[in-house]
Design a protein around this motif. Structure first.
Motif, mmCIF file in Angstrom:
data_model
loop_
_atom_site.group_PDB
_atom_site.id
_atom_site.type_symbol
_atom_site.label_atom_id
_atom_site.label_comp_id
_atom_site.label_asym_id
_atom_site.label_seq_id
_atom_site.Cartn_x
_atom_site.Cartn_y
_atom_site.Cartn_z
ATOM 1 N N GLN A 18 -21.449 -56.878 106.923
ATOM 2 C CA GLN A 18 -20.435 -57.700 106.285
ATOM 3 C C GLN A 18 -19.877 -57.018 105.034
ATOM 4 N N LEU A 19 -20.747 -56.375 104.274
ATOM 5 C CA LEU A 19 -20.277 -55.635 103.104
ATOM 6 C C LEU A 19 -19.299 -54.534 103.509
ATOM 7 N N VAL A 22 -15.910 -56.001 104.456
ATOM 8 C CA VAL A 22 -15.137 -56.427 103.297
ATOM 9 C C VAL A 22 -14.541 -55.219 102.569
ATOM 10 N N VAL A 23 -15.335 -54.161 102.423
ATOM 11 C CA VAL A 23 -14.845 -52.959 101.735
ATOM 12 C C VAL A 23 -13.667 -52.359 102.496
ATOM 13 N N SER A 157 -25.840 -68.849 104.897
ATOM 14 C CA SER A 157 -24.817 -67.791 104.926
ATOM 15 C C SER A 157 -23.547 -68.266 105.622
ATOM 16 N N PRO A 168 -12.306 -62.623 102.186
ATOM 17 C CA PRO A 168 -13.243 -61.593 101.720
ATOM 18 C C PRO A 168 -14.321 -62.154 100.793
ATOM 19 N N ALA A 169 -13.939 -63.127 99.939
ATOM 20 C CA ALA A 169 -14.910 -63.679 98.993
ATOM 21 C C ALA A 169 -16.019 -64.413 99.724
ATOM 22 N N LEU A 172 -18.236 -61.927 101.541
ATOM 23 C CA LEU A 172 -18.998 -61.172 100.551
ATOM 24 C C LEU A 172 -20.189 -61.987 100.040
ATOM 25 N N CYS A 173 -19.967 -63.261 99.768
ATOM 26 C CA CYS A 173 -21.071 -64.125 99.335
ATOM 27 C C CYS A 173 -22.088 -64.312 100.457
ATOM 28 N N ALA A 175 -22.776 -62.125 102.752
ATOM 29 C CA ALA A 175 -23.546 -60.880 102.788
ATOM 30 C C ALA A 175 -24.620 -60.877 101.704
ATOM 31 N N GLY A 176 -24.264 -61.388 100.517
ATOM 32 C CA GLY A 176 -25.243 -61.459 99.443
ATOM 33 C C GLY A 176 -26.416 -62.358 99.792
#
Length: 201
Positions: A18-19, A22-23, A157, A168-169, A172-173, A175-176
């Motif tokens: 996922q990171l 997003v990148v 998640s 993306p936000a 990204l969350c 993925a965190g």
């Protein structure tokens, strides 16, 4: 020192995927061939068949104004995660080759098929379908590992990814959350006793 449960790797792999998605999505002026690949859905949903007097009707893609799961490269990302997780369990468990290969191929085939069903039948946006497919995979993993921890990580998640409006936000969350869960799983059995053959990933 106890060994960490095997499921830390799938959680980390999905979070890392996922990171990366997003990148890639945030890189400016970056070619996105996955979007071209997913354009095949337009043909499947009835592209340019024509009507009375030579008129054509709008496809599901145009009518929805959306992009299939390639918005963040979900299809490629999930396929890579399936292959990585399959390799992880192959070297850790040494299962029966035929069944294992068939299960892996089935999982790889299920990703685009389920995504196509969600697109054509349910009309879900691409990133919603990708998130739900990832969550479904984690639920299957939780059932296999008999782990409420994985099920809870999957639910949190997915909720985070779907609640945050900017795509993306939210991802990204998500993925965190998955990476944090993987890290917690790595530390889960620290000091729990000697490593046994059953505990070895």
């Amino acid at each position: 020192m106890g060994s960490a449960p095997r499921y830390w790797f799938p959680l980390a792999a999905l979070g890392f995927a996922q990171l990366v998605m997003v990148v890639v999505h945030l890189v400016p002026d970056e070619p996105r061939p996955l979007a071209d690949f997913s354009a095949g859905y337009q043909t499947l949903s009835g592209y340019g068949t024509g009507g009375v007097g030579g008129t054509t009707y709008a496809t599901d893609v145009v009518r929805l104004g959306g992009v299939p799961s390639a918005t963040l490269g979900w299809l490629a990302g999930l396929a890579c995660v399936v292959v990585a997780v399959a390799g992880w369990y192959w070297f850790g468990l040494r299962p029966r080759p035929v069944r294992f290969v068939l299960a892996t191929l089935g999982a790889l085939a299920a990703v685009p098929l389920l995504d196509l069903v969600g697109f054509l039948e349910l009309h879900w946006p691409g990133d919603v379908r990708g998130t739900l497919l990832a969550t479904l995979g984690l639920i299957v993993l939780a059932a296999y590992e008999r782990s409420w921890f994985v099920a809870a990580a999957a639910g949190v998640s997915a909720l985070v990814a779907l609640v945050f409006p900017p795509v993306p936000a939210g991802v990204l969350c998500s993925a965190g959350v998955l990476l944090a869960a993987a890290f917690a799983a790595l530390l889960w059995r620290r000091g729990a006793g000697p490593v046994t053959a059953a505990d070895t990933p």
